[in-house]
Design a protein around this motif. Structure first.
Motif, PDB file in Angstrom:
ATOM      1  N   THR A   1       0.840  -1.208   0.000  1.00  0.00           N
ATOM      2  CA  THR A   1       0.000   0.000   0.000  1.00  0.00           C
ATOM      3  C   THR A   1       0.864   1.242   0.000  1.00  0.00           C
ATOM      4  O   THR A   1       0.636   2.175  -0.782  1.00  0.00           O
ATOM      5  CB  THR A   1      -0.885   0.022   1.257  1.00  0.00           C
ATOM      6  OG1 THR A   1      -1.427  -1.257   1.453  1.00  0.00           O
ATOM      7  CG2 THR A   1      -1.970   1.051   1.144  1.00  0.00           C
TER       8      THR A   1
ATOM      9  N   THR B   1      -5.369   1.160   7.417  1.00  0.00           N
ATOM     10  CA  THR B   1      -6.203   2.361   7.307  1.00  0.00           C
ATOM     11  C   THR B   1      -5.343   3.607   7.359  1.00  0.00           C
ATOM     12  O   THR B   1      -5.484   4.513   6.541  1.00  0.00           O
ATOM     13  CB  THR B   1      -7.230   2.417   8.453  1.00  0.00           C
ATOM     14  OG1 THR B   1      -7.823   1.145   8.585  1.00  0.00           O
ATOM     15  CG2 THR B   1      -8.277   3.446   8.197  1.00  0.00           C
TER      16      THR B   1
ATOM     17  N   GLN C   1     -10.489   0.810   4.167  1.00  0.00           N
ATOM     18  CA  GLN C   1      -9.182   0.900   3.534  1.00  0.00           C
ATOM     19  C   GLN C   1      -9.325   0.928   2.022  1.00  0.00           C
ATOM     20  O   GLN C   1      -8.699   1.743   1.335  1.00  0.00           O
ATOM     21  CB  GLN C   1      -8.309  -0.287   3.941  1.00  0.00           C
ATOM     22  CG  GLN C   1      -7.944  -0.330   5.409  1.00  0.00           C
ATOM     23  CD  GLN C   1      -8.946  -1.100   6.245  1.00  0.00           C
ATOM     24  OE1 GLN C   1     -10.108  -1.220   5.905  1.00  0.00           O
ATOM     25  NE2 GLN C   1      -8.484  -1.636   7.355  1.00  0.00           N
TER      26      GLN C   1
END
Lengths: 95, 325
Positions: A62, B55, B224
């Motif tokens: 991510t 998150t 998320q």
């Protein structure tokens, strides 16, 4: 092995924070934030293996994908600001 | 070792926080806030809270910096210090610090199995999840099913926050949809960001979808995924300019997404009531109650993701529209 790498990355993170705090120019700080983002992604990857949870690698992924967006937003911010400043200068010269 | 890592990162966190407060240049504060968020995510991760860390990664690394910079473009670059209020704020902060430090002496140690938090409902969740819901990620089971009411509340809070920000930002303008001006070039003229960015956008969306649908098995879920997918569209808007971003998803669609996701979530609850269960009791969705729970979780996670994505993008575009006027 992973432990040594993790410690090395933590030291690099501390050094990047020192650069971000001291500056002196704005670009030093932008670069420091960029370095820090990369180091965080690396730290998460190493710690995931250190704790034996390699499925947590998603998090590092991510960061790797998203970090870029922040840097582009900074570029865009300065591009807009410099063009706005140029426009202001031009109107002042006219007036 | 975990403790050493966590203490080291927390020390850096405190140093960064003090620096954010002390600096008067708001751009530097935004850059340091980005570092703060990264440190926070690393801390969450080291404490084994992978869902929260994801998150923080999705929201903090991308969206927050972008929205802070958009806000900074609307205001001055230096903070105006008020020396009169300084002593008062220092006093309030030091009193709070002392009270908090005093309170920590009563706290159980990190990871103590006898801590109240480990004794209350947590063992029940851990025991019952395989039997009642049968998904590996207990966090998703707690968030979406056992405590589905809380999450429903959170989704409506996100929607309310989005409405609030849009309301504040539209104050003082003529109202109604503003015409999008064509003179927003974005970063189209810079070759490297353009090429790399265009390559990245589809992969970020793909990764967001993976996080959305893999939430039952690994860290992730609707919040998320919504933030990650919103980041992809923000990247597109930064590269191609505002107007191209709004052509891809018009403002009305964003608002429909923000409200529609919350309605999907609440709608699942009403559907379970119509099928004879209680509100948000997914077991009635399928003849097999475990299957029903899983279907319910997938449906409400989709609602959460749609709301978060729509709300974040609507806020981003509201800032950009305000900048132009």
């Amino acid at each position: 092995m992973f432990l040594i790498v993790a410690i090395a990355i933590l030291v690099t993170m501390a050094l990047a924070i020192v650069r971000a705090l001291l500056g002196p120019s704005v670009y030093d700080r932008v670069l420091a934030v960029n370095v820090f983002g990369t180091k965080t992604a690396l730290l998460l990857a190493v710690v995931a293996f250190l704790f034996g949870r390699p499925d947590f690698l998603d998090l590092a992924l991510t960061y790797a994908l998203i970090n870029f967006v922040g840097v582009l937003a900074v570029l865009n911010f300065f591009q807009k600001r410099s063009s706005a400043a140029a426009k202001e200068k031009a109107t002042q010269n006219h007036g | 070792m975990i403790t050493v890592f966590a203490v080291f990162l927390l020390t850096l966190l405190v140093i960064t926080a003090v620096a954010i407060v002390r600096t008067e240049n708001l751009f530097i504060a935004v850059m340091l806030a980005a570092i703060f968020s990264l440190l926070m995510a690393a801390n969450f991760f080291i404490l084994d809270a992978a869902d929260v860390a994801l998150t923080e990664a999705a929201v903090g690394a991308g969206v927050t910096t972008v929205i802070f910079l958009s806000a900074l473009a609307l205001t001055a670059s230096q903070e105006r210090a008020k020396p009169s209020a300084r002593m008062l704020s220092v006093g309030v902060v030091s009193v709070t610090v002392v009270v908090l430090l005093y309170a920590t002496f009563d706290k159980p140690r990190l990871g103590d199995p006898n801590a109240p938090v480990q004794q209350h409902v947590a063992p029940w969740y851990l025991e019952q999840t395989p039997e009642l819901i049968d998904i590996p990620n207990v966090v998703t089971a707690v968030l979406a099913s056992f405590r589905g009411y809380d999450t429903l509340g959170e989704v409506f809070v996100v929607l309310a926050a989005c409405i609030g920000v849009l309301f504040v930002l539209s104050a003082g303008t003529s109202g109604g949809p503003q015409p999008v001006r064509p003179e927003t070039p974005g970063l189209r003229h810079h070759l490297i960001p353009k090429v790399v960015g265009r390559l990245l956008v589809p992969f970020i969306i793909l990764f967001g979808l993976y996080v959305q649908f893999h939430g039952e098995y690994g860290p992730g879920g609707g919040f998320q995924a919504g933030a990650i997918i919103a980041t992809a569209f923000i990247l597109h808007a930064l590269l191609e300019g505002e107007s191209a971003g709004l052509r891809a998803i018009p403002r009305s669609a964003l608002l429909t997404m923000a409200a529609g996701g919350a309605i999907i979530y609440a709608g699942v609850g009403i559907l379970t009531m119509l099928l004879g269960g209680s509100f948000l009791d997914y077991s009635v969705l399928h003849s097999n109650s475990v299957k029903g729970q899983q279907y319910g979780i997938i449906a409400i996670e989709a609602g959460v993701g749609i709301t978060v994505c729509g709300a974040l993008l609507a806020i981003f575009h509201a800032f950009a529209a305000r900048e132009q006027s």
